[in-house]
Design a protein around this motif. Structure first.
Motif, short mmCIF file in Angstrom:
data_model
loop_
_atom_site.label_atom_id
_atom_site.label_comp_id
_atom_site.label_asym_id
_atom_site.label_seq_id
_atom_site.Cartn_x
_atom_site.Cartn_y
_atom_site.Cartn_z
N LEU A 233 0.83 -1.21 0.00
CA LEU A 233 0.00 0.00 0.00
C LEU A 233 0.87 1.26 0.00
O LEU A 233 0.56 2.23 -0.70
N ILE A 234 1.95 1.25 0.77
CA ILE A 234 2.88 2.39 0.76
C ILE A 234 3.51 2.56 -0.61
O ILE A 234 3.61 3.68 -1.15
N ARG A 235 3.91 1.43 -1.21
CA ARG A 235 4.52 1.47 -2.54
C ARG A 235 3.57 2.09 -3.56
O ARG A 235 4.00 2.87 -4.42
N ASN A 236 2.31 1.74 -3.48
CA ASN A 236 1.33 2.25 -4.45
C ASN A 236 0.96 3.71 -4.21
O ASN A 236 0.55 4.41 -5.14
N LYS A 237 1.13 4.18 -2.98
CA LYS A 237 0.71 5.54 -2.65
C LYS A 237 1.82 6.56 -2.83
O LYS A 237 1.54 7.74 -3.09
N LEU A 238 3.06 6.16 -2.70
CA LEU A 238 4.16 7.11 -2.81
C LEU A 238 4.19 7.87 -4.14
O LEU A 238 4.48 9.08 -4.15
N PRO A 239 3.90 7.24 -5.28
CA PRO A 239 3.91 7.99 -6.53
C PRO A 239 2.91 9.15 -6.57
O PRO A 239 3.11 10.12 -7.30
N THR A 240 1.86 9.08 -5.74
CA THR A 240 0.88 10.17 -5.72
C THR A 240 1.45 11.44 -5.11
O THR A 240 0.89 12.52 -5.28
N ILE A 241 2.58 11.32 -4.37
CA ILE A 241 3.24 12.51 -3.83
C ILE A 241 4.57 12.76 -4.55
O ILE A 241 5.42 13.50 -4.06
N GLY A 242 4.72 12.11 -5.71
CA GLY A 242 5.90 12.35 -6.53
C GLY A 242 7.14 11.57 -6.15
O GLY A 242 8.24 11.94 -6.54
N PRO A 285 15.46 16.36 1.06
CA PRO A 285 14.96 16.56 2.42
C PRO A 285 13.54 17.10 2.48
O PRO A 285 12.79 16.76 3.41
N GLU A 286 13.14 17.90 1.51
CA GLU A 286 11.78 18.47 1.55
C GLU A 286 10.70 17.43 1.32
O GLU A 286 9.52 17.68 1.55
N GLN A 287 11.09 16.23 0.88
CA GLN A 287 10.11 15.15 0.68
C GLN A 287 9.81 14.40 1.98
O GLN A 287 8.81 13.69 2.06
N ILE A 288 10.69 14.54 2.97
CA ILE A 288 10.62 13.69 4.16
C ILE A 288 9.27 13.79 4.86
O ILE A 288 8.67 12.77 5.22
N GLU A 289 8.76 15.00 5.05
CA GLU A 289 7.52 15.16 5.79
C GLU A 289 6.34 14.51 5.07
O GLU A 289 5.49 13.86 5.70
N ASP A 290 6.26 14.67 3.75
CA ASP A 290 5.17 14.06 2.97
C ASP A 290 5.25 12.53 3.02
O ASP A 290 4.22 11.85 3.13
N ILE A 291 6.47 12.00 2.96
CA ILE A 291 6.64 10.54 3.03
C ILE A 291 6.23 10.04 4.40
O ILE A 291 5.58 9.00 4.54
N LYS A 292 6.59 10.79 5.46
CA LYS A 292 6.18 10.41 6.81
C LYS A 292 4.67 10.31 6.92
O LYS A 292 4.13 9.38 7.54
N ASN A 293 3.97 11.26 6.32
CA ASN A 293 2.51 11.26 6.39
C ASN A 293 1.92 10.02 5.73
O ASN A 293 0.91 9.46 6.20
N VAL A 294 2.53 9.57 4.64
CA VAL A 294 2.06 8.35 3.96
C VAL A 294 2.33 7.13 4.83
O VAL A 294 1.44 6.30 5.06
N VAL A 295 3.55 7.02 5.34
CA VAL A 295 3.95 5.85 6.12
C VAL A 295 3.16 5.76 7.42
O VAL A 295 2.76 4.67 7.86
N ASP A 296 2.89 6.92 8.04
CA ASP A 296 2.18 6.94 9.33
C ASP A 296 0.82 6.25 9.26
O ASP A 296 0.34 5.69 10.25
N GLU A 297 0.19 6.27 8.09
CA GLU A 297 -1.14 5.66 7.93
C GLU A 297 -1.09 4.15 8.14
O GLU A 297 -2.11 3.53 8.47
N TYR A 298 0.08 3.56 7.97
CA TYR A 298 0.18 2.09 8.01
C TYR A 298 0.98 1.59 9.20
O TYR A 298 1.29 0.40 9.28
N LEU A 299 1.28 2.48 10.13
CA LEU A 299 1.95 2.06 11.36
C LEU A 299 0.91 1.52 12.34
O LEU A 299 -0.24 1.96 12.33
N PRO A 300 1.28 0.60 13.21
CA PRO A 300 0.33 0.01 14.16
C PRO A 300 -0.13 1.04 15.20
O PRO A 300 0.54 2.05 15.44
#
Length: 393
Positions: A233-242, A285-300
């Motif tokens: 799910l993370i793999r499929n969603k990351l392209p939506t934020i470039g 580095p400017e991508q880090i926050e957006d990637i965190k937001n995506v990954v956070d959705e799938y953390l326990p």
């Protein structure tokens, strides 16, 4: 497949050597826990580590401490735009030229190193670039028209800035699986420790046999179904934020997660480890926050509770630091004293709740240690504030 997070039984020497080293180096280099543990993981996985950040953040010092702990041959070099292949891979042999051979004298150079540190790596010019790419990826170098193997296990690259578009260094950047943006220290006690204190020497040596034991354990680590689903799910969603990550890199990411599980003694990858995906996939580095937001959705859920406890402790620390500054600036102010007085009991209760929550959440030991150090920092700040109130009340 249900993730029971069973503990692996590793050799005592492996656990003691690696964990003791990490404890020592983290005491000497505060706020760098994730980087140091990832250096161990990269060594086990056969990957490389990239440290990006401004000058004076301890990138070289931390890497030197790690290098000194290894029972390995090492090579370190400060790159410039004028660096030549001879400086990295060794000069051409004069005696070889007499025989019409372009052999290199590799003594003390990268081709004979198991660990290397390349500072300002993105200043490499085109003459050095292609040879570096081959050395980092294939563990080979060209010598007299032949590809020869090199014993390189881990390269740590450092730079004050990332390569810009069109400079041809994108491929070199891609050779580093573990990527960290290293900023200045944030915690006041960390700053005081580094600026005014005496940092403990890192004495523990990491044995090659210890690393090999973790590597062997990693090969048996299982990736549970829920972690597989989250990764997809993370793999499929990351392209939506470039952010587009190659399949080859995802395969390496999964292996890195298995290595971390083995180092911490688990037979299965924990869902909370997915937080590390951020440091595997960002390119700027400017991508880090957006990637965190995506990954956070799938953390326990447990990890979210951990993050809440961490945030609470950080807010308490900031409040205490602000109160200390106000008391020092206005030591005899009744208003400041009245504002500070209620902090004692409320801070103690808040820290107790945070520590209790931390004991029940399902996250790895490295993450817990980070918050426990913050709690200790809060307790010290609380005592400092009480002393100020007594002396200047």
């Amino acid at each position: 497949m249900k993730n029971k997070n069973k503990k692996l039984v590793l050799k005592t020497a492996t656990q003691n050597s690696v964990e003791k080293f990490l404890d020592e180096v983290n005491n000497s280099f505060p706020e760098r826990e994730q980087i140091t543990s990832s250096m161990i993981d990269a060594l086990v996985a056969g990957e490389h580590v990239l440290l990006i950040g401004p000058a004076g953040t301890g990138k070289s010092a931390l890497t030197n401490a790690f290098s000194n702990a290894l029972s390995s041959t090492t090579f370190s070099y400060l790159m410039t735009r004028y660096t030549t292949p001879d400086e990295i891979f060794g000069p051409v042999s004069v005696s070889g030229l007499k025989e019409d051979k372009l052999r290199r004298v590799t003594t003390g150079r990268l081709p004979e190193a198991e660990f290397c540190f390349l500072d300002e790596i993105f200043k490499a010019n085109s003459a050095v670039l292609n040879s570096l790419l081959t050395a980092l990826n294939e563990r080979q170098f060209d010598d007299d028209g032949q590809r020869k193997k090199i014993p390189l296990k881990l390269c740590v690259g450092a730079s004050n800035e990332l390569p810009t578009g069109g400079d041809g260094l994108g491929a070199l950047h891609d050779r580093f699986l573990y990527r960290f943006f290293v900023d200045y220290l944030q915690g006041s006690s960390s700053v005081e420790q580094v600026i005014f204190g005496t940092l403990d020497e890192v004495k523990t040596k990491i044995k090659k046999s210890d690393i090999e034991s973790i590597r062997k354990a990693a090969s048996a680590v299982v990736v549970p179904d829920e972690v597989i689903r989250s990764i997809m799910l993370i793999r499929n969603k990351l392209p939506t934020i470039g952010v587009v990550v190659s399949d080859r890199r995802w395969k390496k990411i999964v292996n890195a997660l298995k290595v971390k599980a083995a180092r911490l003694g688990y037979s299965e990858v924990k869902s909370s480890f997915l937080v590390d995906v951020v440091n595997y996939v960002w390119e700027r580095p400017e991508q880090i926050e957006d990637i965190k937001n995506v990954v956070d959705e799938y953390l326990p859920a447990g990890y979210r509770e951990y993050m809440q406890a961490k945030q609470t402790v950080e807010e308490v620390l900031k409040t205490l630091q602000t109160a200390i500054a106000a008391k020092k600036q206005n030591p005899n102010s009744k208003q400041v004293h009245d504002e500070i007085s209620p902090l004692g009991g409320s801070v103690t209760k808040t820290l107790q709740r945070a520590e209790k929550a931390l004991s029940t959440v399902d996250v790895d030991d490295v993450q817990k240690k980070i918050v426990l150090r913050k709690i200790a920092e809060c307790e010290k700040a609380q005592k400092d504030l009480m002393l100020l109130c007594i002396r200047r009340g």
